[in-house]
Every structure is written in structure tokens, then in C-alpha cells.
Write an enzyme that holds these catalytic residues in place. Structure first.
Site, PDB file in Angstrom:
ATOM      1  N   GLU A  35       0.720  -1.145  -0.033  1.00 18.40           N
ATOM      2  CA  GLU A  35       0.138  -0.014   0.129  1.00 18.40           C
ATOM      3  C   GLU A  35       0.821   1.337  -0.069  1.00 18.40           C
ATOM      4  O   GLU A  35       0.823   1.802   0.826  1.00 18.40           O
ATOM      5  CB  GLU A  35      -0.930   0.168   1.275  1.00 18.40           C
ATOM      6  CG  GLU A  35      -2.036  -1.036   1.126  1.00 18.40           C
ATOM      7  CD  GLU A  35      -2.981  -1.052   2.224  1.00 18.40           C
ATOM      8  OE1 GLU A  35      -2.879  -0.048   3.010  1.00 18.40           O
ATOM      9  OE2 GLU A  35      -3.657  -1.814   2.404  1.00 18.40           O
ATOM     10  N   GLU A  83      -5.172  -8.571   0.977  1.00 17.67           N
ATOM     11  CA  GLU A  83      -5.869  -8.451   2.056  1.00 17.67           C
ATOM     12  C   GLU A  83      -7.363  -8.127   1.769  1.00 17.67           C
ATOM     13  O   GLU A  83      -7.752  -7.400   0.885  1.00 17.67           O
ATOM     14  CB  GLU A  83      -5.519  -7.042   2.663  1.00 17.67           C
ATOM     15  CG  GLU A  83      -3.942  -7.082   3.133  1.00 17.67           C
ATOM     16  CD  GLU A  83      -3.626  -5.914   3.829  1.00 17.67           C
ATOM     17  OE1 GLU A  83      -4.394  -4.988   4.419  1.00 17.67           O
ATOM     18  OE2 GLU A  83      -2.420  -5.697   4.020  1.00 17.67           O
TER      19      GLU A  83
HETATM   20  C1  FCB Z   1      -4.441  -2.177   5.577  1.00 15.04           C
HETATM   21  C2  FCB Z   1      -3.086  -2.532   6.019  1.00 15.04           C
HETATM   22  C3  FCB Z   1      -3.030  -3.621   7.182  1.00 15.04           C
HETATM   23  C4  FCB Z   1      -4.396  -3.392   8.007  1.00 15.04           C
HETATM   24  C5  FCB Z   1      -5.534  -3.215   7.180  1.00 15.04           C
HETATM   25  C6  FCB Z   1      -6.660  -3.400   8.157  1.00 15.04           C
HETATM   26  O1  FCB Z   1      -4.614  -0.804   4.925  1.00 15.04           O
HETATM   27  O2  FCB Z   1      -2.203  -3.023   4.919  1.00 15.04           O
HETATM   28  O3  FCB Z   1      -1.675  -3.525   7.741  1.00 15.04           O
HETATM   29  O4  FCB Z   1      -4.017  -2.457   9.019  1.00 15.04           O
HETATM   30  O5  FCB Z   1      -5.466  -2.342   6.459  1.00 15.04           O
END
Ligand code: FCB
Length: 458
Positions: A169, A353
Site C-alpha cells: 500500500e 488483504e
Molecule cells: C491495511 C493494512 C493492514 C491493516 C488493514 C486493516 O490498509 O495494509 O496493515 O491495517 O488495512
């Protein structure tokens, strides 16, 4: 709640869970680890809820074998974790801390022994403080230091890693950390955010070459946070606000990594604070990748704000929100995947994620009945299945997160885990969503290998 279309997922689909070093490891002062920007940021009053920090976190550094046991019980094909740069090079560059490399060596071997593919990310936000003191990500030298770090890690682990992710990110690392000051290192400057983003992307491009050298057979990618950004109305000003926010959050990174250019409309908008782009940088940034990782949780609805001239995020009426205040919007995952597939022709996509925080409690029966998380995951996995069914090349899906953990400026107040962590005792309690995900993976594996599921013949 929909059932996920079973047939959409190919037999070799990778079912995983994710976490990151600072959020779970703890052991902040052990075995020669150097200070990171998150240690410093947490130590500054007012930055993190209840003045919490990752100093102990889930104590994964000492308990990783037990946690791998949980991952194995889940039936995970892969575990996405990150490597802490300050464990490897405590001063950011120069002196290598062998004990730090040894830890990840043991972790990788333990995962492989458990039959779980290690899926490491090299930068998940814990920059060595020494490098921040020398200018941080707005300085080009930090990207050069990253190459040294990646070279050191890949020389040690490269023979056993099949999937490398460079950066996590870059939008959050640059804008939240350098633009808005809500993440480490807590700077508030648009020019710094843009320079940081450029050097994060440059560090990614340079790292790709280093990783390919050490791990010629491995696949290399980046994890981007991508969310649909939609106008709250058809009004021309709101539509324009959405286009601008999509430009800085999504297109800026997608166009750079996948097309080798920053979006011209955004370069115009940021003309006064333009990032320091040297000749050839964009070609490095757009080094062809094996995969793109998508981190997606929600969507953002925006409207124009004539007073500030900046897009304003609005809460959708009647939306179901998670404990983060993020809207539950499974179609958003489908939309971003289809965008990567359709507009950017990405050859391989991982959902690196996806997950939800809810205010979990341990009930009188000693269990955590997190039905909302289960419903969330079910719907987002169904959205992934829908994109697969329409031809998107999705190779795997990682739940965020295996364990409840340190949620950055929210401290320990937001629980994303499939496993509940009782912080005072560090006891792990698998939630109901854990059993649900375990069963889903088991059903998939049974489809992929029916012979393994049928009773043994005499
Ligand atoms: C993302 C991050 C991760 C976590 C999630 C909820 O932005 O990459 O580390 O905090 O959100």
C-alpha cells in the site's frame, strides 16, 4: 448472505491469511532490532489510541510456531507476512543484523515444514528510524537503501521463496504517513507525500530486478490498496470530486506501476508540488510484474466540497459499517478486480488483504461468535468468485488477518482476526469465523483432490 459459487475457484487457488511484522511480532528490543518509525510514532503522545504500541503485540516473534500450528489447522495454502527492515539492518543500511535474518529463516522453514507457502512482503511500513532521520521516503536515498535491504534478505531467503511482494500500500505509506500525519512518521505535507510515493514506487521497481536475480523462479508483485470511489450524486461537481480522488488514490499508483506514467490530469493538479521524477524512473517503476495484489475493504462515496476544493468522503445512508466505520460493500472487490483485469490487463491478481473489524467479545461459553465477520467474508469471497467466473485471473485470496493485532493508530481496539487474542495473557481463541474458513478451505481442497477426501480402500 450468498454461498460462494463453488465451481468458480480453480483447484490450485491459493487460500491464505495475512499479517505484518509490526502488527504482530512484538519483541521490539530483542536480538538487535533497530528502532522503526512506528516505535517512534507510538512513543509520541496523541498519535495512537491509549498510547499503545507494537512493543509486545501478539508476541509472534516468540510464538510463531504455535501460530503456524493455527494456520495449519485452518488448512492455509499460504501465509502472507512481512519482514521488518529494522531487524535486518538496524541502522537502515550498512551493518547487517544476522539474528534478524535468522528469525525469518526459521519462520520460512517452519512454514514450509507445515506445508504452507511463505508469501513475504518486504515493506509493510516499518522504516528504520535512522533513515527517517536522514530524510525518510521523500529522500531518494531511502529507495537506494531499500535495494540494499532487499538484496540482503533475498540473498538469504531467495532459494525458498516462490512469491515476493515488494511494498504494501504505497498510497497509505505516503499519504497517511507523510501527507496527513495519521501514520508514522506523522508528517503533514502534500509535497512530502508525493515525493514519498514516488520513492516507494521507485524502490519497488528496483527491488523487482534484485528479487528476480536471487529468486529466478519466483513470482514478484506489489500490494496496492484499491477501492472504488464513487460520487454521491450525478451532479457534475460530485462526479469531478470522485474522479480527482480516484486519481490520487487509485490511478496514480495503477498508471505508474502498470503503464509507466502518472495520470496527466493529476500531474496538472499537483503541478506546484510535483514529485522529483528523474529520467528513466517511470520505466523502472513499470517493470513488468508477475502479479498485482489487491487490498480491498470498502468503497468511498465522495462529494464536492466547494469550501476546500477537495473531495469530501461521505457516509452512505443506511450502509452497514464495520467497527472501522468502513462500509460493507462486497461489490467493490468485484469492481476493483474487474478494473485490474479490464482496464489494466493484469496477468495475475491476488486478493492480498480483505477482512473486517468487529467488536468481538468472548462469550460465557468461552467462544467468539463473530457471525458478522463470517457474513462479510462470505460475501467478499462470493464477489471474488463472480470476478473469476467472468474471466479475471485471480490466483488467491488472503483474509486480513490471521490474528487480532495492532491496528496502527487505533492500537488494539480494532479486531480483524480469525483468531481472538486476549492481550493481557496473549492467549489465542479461534473465533467461529476460523472454523467457517477452515471448513471452506477443506471443501475446496476436497473438490481439488477428491481421492484424498474419499475413504481409504482396503
Ligand atoms: C491495511 C493494512 C493492514 C491493516 C488493514 C486493516 O490498509 O495494509 O496493515 O491495517 O488495512
Amino acid at each position: 448472505m450468498h454461498a460462494e459459487p463453488l465451481s468458480a475457484f480453480p483447484p490450485d487457488f491459493v487460500w491464505g491469511a495475512a499479517a505484518s511484522a509490526y502488527q504482530i511480532e512484538g519483541a521490539a528490543d530483542e536480538d538487535g532490532r533497530g528502532e522503526s518509525i512506528w516505535d517512534r510514532f507510538c512513543a509520541t503522545p496523541g498519535n495512537v489510541r491509549s498510547a499503545e504500541s507494537g512493543a509486545v503485540a501478539c508476541d509472534f516473534y516468540h510464538r510463531y510456531r504455535d501460530d503456524i500450528g493455527l494456520a495449519r489447522e485452518l488448512g492455509l495454502d499460504a501465509f502472507r507476512f512481512s519482514i521488518a527492515w529494522p531487524r535486518i539492518l538496524p541502522d537502515g543500511r550498512g551493518r547487517v543484523n544476522t539474528a534478524g535474518l535468522d528469525f525469518y529463516d526459521r519462520l520460512v522453514d517452519a512454514l514450509l515444514e507445515a506445508g504452507i507457502r511463505p508469501f513475504p512482503t518486504l515493506y509493510h511500513w516499518d522504516l528504520p528510524q535512522a533513515l527517517e532521520d536522514a530524510g525518510g521516503w521523500p529522500a531518494r536515498a531511502t529507495a537506494e537503501a531499500f535495494v540494499e535491504y532487499v538484496d540482503t534478505v533475498a540473498a538469504r531467503l531467495g532459494d525458498r521463496i516462490a512469491d515476493w511482494t515488494t511494498n504494501n500500500e504505497p498510497f497509505c505509506a505516503s499519504w497517511l504517513g507523510y501527507g496527513w500525519g495519521v501514520h508514522a512518521p506523522g508528517r503533514r505535507s502534500v509535497a512530502d507525500a508525493l515525493a514519498a510515493a514516488h520513492h516507494l514506487l521507485l524502490s519497488h521497481g528496483w527491488a523487482v530486478e534484485v528479487l528476480r536475480r536471487h529468486s529466478p523462479d519466483a513470482e514478484v508483485g506489489i500490494a496496492l490498496d484499491l477501492s472504488p470511489i464513487q460520487p454521491v450524486s450525478d451532479d457534475a461537481a460530485d462526479t469531478e470530486a470522485a474522479r480527482v480522488m480516484d486519481g490520487s488514490h487509485n490511478r496514480w499508483f495503477l498508471d505508474a506501476v502498470l503503464r509507466g506514467e502518472y495520470p496527466p490530469d493529476m500531474l496538472d493538479r499537483f503541478a506546484q508540488v510535483a514529485p522529483p521524477v528523474a529520467d528513466g524512473d517511470l520505466a523502472v517503476i513499470a517493470e513488468p510484474l508477475d502479479f498485482v495484489g489487491v487490498n480491498n475493504y470498502s468503497r468511498w462515496l465522495v462529494r464536492a466540497d466547494p469550501a476546500s476544493g477537495e473531495p469530501l468522503v461521505v457516509r452512505p445512508p443506511e450502509a452497514q459499517l464495520t467497527d472501522m466505520g468502513w462500509e460493507v460493500y462486497p461489490d467493490g472487490l468485484y469492481e476493483v478486480i474487474m478494473r485490474l483485469h479490464g482496464e489494466y490487463a493484469v496477468p495475475k491478481i491476488y486478493v492480498t488483504e480483505n477482512g473486517a473489524a468487529f467488536a468481538d467479545v468472548v462469550m460465557h461459553d468461552g467462544r467468539v461468535h463473530d457471525l458478522e465477520r463470517q457474513a462479510y467474508l462470505e460475501d467478499y469471497i462470493a464477489a471474488t468468485g463472480r470476478a473469476l467466473g467472468e474471466g479475471a485471473p485471480i490466483a488467491g485470496y488472503f483474509v486480513w488477518s490471521l490474528l487480532d493485532n495492532f491496528e496502527w493508530s487505533y492500537g488494539y481496539s480494532k479486531r480483524f482476526g480469525l483468531v481472538y487474542v486476549d492481550y493481557p495473557t496473549l492467549r489465542r481463541i479461534p473465533k467461529d469465523s476460523f472454523s467457517w474458513y477452515r471448513d471452506l478451505i477443506a471443501r475446496r481442497h476436497a473438490v481439488a483432490h477428491p481421492e484424498a477426501a474419499s475413504p481409504a480402500r482396503a
